[in-house]
Design an enzyme around this catalytic site. Structure first.
Site, PDB file in Angstrom:
ATOM      1  CB  SER A  12       6.868  -4.743  99.758  1.00 28.74           C
ATOM      2  OG  SER A  12       7.036  -5.630 100.832  1.00 28.74           O
ATOM      3  N   GLY A  13       4.924  -2.845 101.079  1.00 34.12           N
ATOM      4  CA  GLY A  13       3.941  -2.578 102.132  1.00 34.12           C
ATOM      5  C   GLY A  13       3.922  -1.128 102.590  1.00 34.12           C
ATOM      6  CD  GLU A 136       0.408  -0.861  92.483  1.00 34.89           C
ATOM      7  OE1 GLU A 136      -0.823  -0.755  92.293  1.00 34.89           O
ATOM      8  OE2 GLU A 136       0.889  -1.335  93.534  1.00 34.89           O
ATOM      9  CD  GLU A 145      11.245 -12.580  91.854  1.00 34.85           C
ATOM     10  OE1 GLU A 145      11.809 -11.523  92.228  1.00 34.85           O
ATOM     11  OE2 GLU A 145      11.141 -13.599  92.560  1.00 34.85           O
ATOM     12  CE  LYS A 183      20.590   8.557 109.194  1.00 37.62           C
ATOM     13  NZ  LYS A 183      21.577   9.640 109.346  1.00 37.62           N
ATOM     14  CB  THR A 184      17.388  10.801 102.213  1.00 40.04           C
ATOM     15  OG1 THR A 184      18.741  11.213 102.325  1.00 40.04           O
ATOM     16  CG2 THR A 184      16.487  11.840 102.832  1.00 40.04           C
ATOM     17  CB  CYS A 367     -17.900 -17.242 101.325  1.00 42.15           C
ATOM     18  SG  CYS A 367     -17.591 -18.450 100.035  1.00 42.15           S
ATOM     19  CG  HIS A 497     -16.804 -13.533  98.583  1.00 42.94           C
ATOM     20  ND1 HIS A 497     -16.170 -13.729  99.796  1.00 42.94           N
ATOM     21  CD2 HIS A 497     -16.780 -14.727  97.948  1.00 42.94           C
ATOM     22  CE1 HIS A 497     -15.764 -14.985  99.882  1.00 42.94           C
ATOM     23  NE2 HIS A 497     -16.122 -15.613  98.780  1.00 42.94           N
ATOM     24  CD  GLU A 499     -16.207 -10.399 101.052  1.00 39.76           C
ATOM     25  OE1 GLU A 499     -17.454 -10.429 101.130  1.00 39.76           O
ATOM     26  OE2 GLU A 499     -15.504 -11.419 101.103  1.00 39.76           O
TER      27      GLU A 499
HETATM   28  N1  GLN Z   1     -13.982 -23.197 101.763  1.00 42.18           N
HETATM   29  C1  GLN Z   1     -15.299 -22.919 101.322  1.00 42.18           C
HETATM   30  C2  GLN Z   1     -15.550 -23.403  99.893  1.00 42.18           C
HETATM   31  O1  GLN Z   1     -14.640 -23.674  99.179  1.00 42.18           O
HETATM   32  C3  GLN Z   1     -15.622 -21.445 101.453  1.00 42.18           C
HETATM   33  C4  GLN Z   1     -14.851 -20.585 100.507  1.00 42.18           C
HETATM   34  C5  GLN Z   1     -14.809 -19.128 100.898  1.00 42.18           C
HETATM   35  O2  GLN Z   1     -15.113 -18.742 102.014  1.00 42.18           O
HETATM   36  N2  GLN Z   1     -14.397 -18.275  99.985  1.00 42.18           N
HETATM   37  O3  GLN Z   1     -16.669 -23.511  99.473  1.00 42.18           O
END
Ligand code: GLN
Length: 522
Positions: A12-13, A136, A145, A183-184, A367, A497, A499
């Protein structure tokens, strides 16, 4: 409807998720609508209860589902928001089957792996929509599994007709330095395992440290029972966002489309970022066993065109004398405090926040990061000694961060945090407003604790009007959503978040603004 199934072999990875997402985006660029199902053969119902140190980050979808980080690749590569229907775990399959059994839906039957469990899986496959679906299968062929999923997919390919189906097997070809050869054998054995499940690959993707020679490709083709044209070598790449282009150059997208009877267009366009600029960012984290633990944050930085931040272990900062801490942190032009859970390493993050505030180093708190910014402010500016979150110190005299009321009534784990997208109001005076150019936004959440603003009214500025010399709340929903010190170059913490929503060619504006500020001299 057509299906591309992706299985993995050897270990994996090796980038099966990236390969799958890249095939998806190469197909999307041929004006096909692409759906996704990531299958995770583990028994957890979702990824929410897994440790990021072992399994990588938990990716949260808009609809509040806690997914495996691969769903993040699909969002970024396909510019498409995933939902809970894009992920299927063995935990979900078995719990549905058992629920049905108790409800009497199989009355009279002996409930078995085949057909009851396979039917449950096939049902989910049949719900996929669009021109073509990428399916996937997580893990590695041969894992106990995943067998039932391979069986279900084999059956499903018979149901929809093999001409609508294509199997891709992604394996790793190790390079032996001593004898200077690839190596295959592991690949050969993994193809044999796949065939034992009744699946014959149409395409074999060979991942390797460097470009694979033709004789390696030919050998795999011979043992794998496919034409050498169906074996594609994908060597390690500095930039994962170049893979869709690579897939197109190798002709893999055309091969897929030919096999399932779709007509390729001649044009292909894929613009991707090149993370070459260095903003000298330190990320003060606590999950350091794998970069995957902060995947979306790191990718958000890369999607803005910047190099990977330096990871600093927050625990290592906890007991350093001030001078030494300053020596370390002065090498960076910006600091990110990412999300996290539990007490370990928290004090190191708080020290880094104090440093950033006192030295006006751009700081982005995500967060947990935002919660710690309020704790640091309460302790070191407002003088509330011992201020803390009840998550880390249940007996703190100043519970500046406390569990959300609704959370106090929830007794079980798993999908019970405040999760997913919610509407947020951003105040007009704030820098955050300038970043978004709007006062009404929607962002994804994953937390159990909140800033206890009502109990500590005098250290916060919560009014919408203008900022003050207190810690300014810059955005709200029912909860505090962002804090800010607007006179600083960049001092923003968000409860949500950002991100999770960065996409190729469309990184989240908080990251672009933060990185831009870090690269501008004071
Ligand atoms: N631990 C914190 C909370 O539960 C922050 C959670 C996080 O950073 N996703 O509120």
């Amino acid at each position: 409807m057509k299906y591309v199934t992706i299985t993995g072999g050897v270990l994996s990875g090796i980038g099966k998720g990236i390969t799958a997402a890249s095939i998806g985006s190469a197909l999307q660029s041929q004006e096909l609508s692409v759906d996704v199902l990531k299958i995770d053969p583990y028994l957890n119902v979702d990824a929410g209860t897994m440790n990021p140190n072992q399994h990588g980050e938990v990716f949260v979808t808009q609809d509040g589902y806690e997914a495996d980080l691969d769903l993040g690749h699909y969002e970024r590569f396909l510019h498409k928001n995933m939902t809970r229907f894009n992920n299927l775990t063995a935990g979900q399959v078995y719990s549905n089957v058992l629920k049905k059994e108790r409800n009497g839906e199989y009355l009279g039957d002996t409930v078995q792996m085949i057909p009851h469990v396979t039917l449950e899986i096939k049902h989910r496959l049949s719900e996929l929509k669009g021109d073509i679906a990428i399916v996937e299968i997580g893990g590695t062929v041969g894992d106990i599994e995943s067998e039932i999923f391979l069986e279900a997919i084999r059956e499903f390919s018979m149901d929809v007709g093999h001409s609508n189906f294509l199997f891709v097997h992604v394996t790793y070809v190790p390079y032996l330095r001593v004898t200077n050869e690839f190596k295959t054998k592991p690949t050969q054995q993994s193809i044999q395992l796949l065939r034992r499940s009744g699946i014959i690959p149409d395409i074999i993707v060979l991942r390797g440290e460097k470009k694979l020679p033709q004789n390696t490709i030919d050998k795999v083709a011979l043992f794998g029972g496919v034409s050498p044209k169906a074996v594609f070598g994908l060597e390690d790449s500095e930039n994962v966002y170049s893979i869709p282009e690579k897939i197109h150059t190798l002709g893999m997208d055309k091969f897929v489309m030919d096999k399932v009877g779709l007509k390729p267009l001649s044009s292909f366009s894929w613009n991707y970022p090149k993370p070459e600029k260095d903003a000298k960012i330190a990320m003060i984290g606590k999950y350091l066993s794998t970069d995957d633990a902060y995947k979306s944050v790191l990718e958000s930085v890369a999607l803005c065109g910047y190099k990977k931040p330096k990871m600093i272990d927050s625990e290592s900062l906890e007991n350093l004398p001030d001078g030494e801490l300053n020596e370390i942190l002065k090498n960076y032009s910006g600091i990110i405090i990412p999300g996290g859970f539990g007490k370990r390493g928290i004090e190191g993050m708080i020290r880094a926040i104090k440093y950033a505030r006192e030295h006006d180093v751009p700081l982005l708190g995500l967060c947990l990061g935002m919660q710690l910014m309020t704790i640091e402010y309460a302790r070191n500016v407002a003088g509330l000694k011992g201020a803390n979150s009840t998550e880390f110190d249940p007996n703190t005299p100043y519970p500046i961060v406390d569990m959300m009321e609704e959370q106090k009534r929830i007794l079980n784990f798993g999908g019970t945090m405040r999760l997913g997208s919610e509407e947020i109001r951003v105040f007009e005076w704030s820098n955050l407003y300038k970043i978004y150019s709007t006062g009404s936004i929607s962002e994804r959440h994953r937390h159990r604790y909140e800033v206890n603003v009502n109990a500590f009214k005098d250290i916060f500025r919560t009014k919408e009007s203008e900022p003050s010399d207190r810690l300014n709340v810059a955005a709200v929903s029912e909860f505090v959503e962002a804090v800010e010190l607007p006179e600083k170059r960049f001092y923003i913490g968000v409860q949500y978040h950002p991100e999770y929503v960065s996409k190729v060619s469309k990184p989240h504006p908080i990251f672009s603004k933060f990185l831009e500020t870090c690269t501008n001299d004071k």
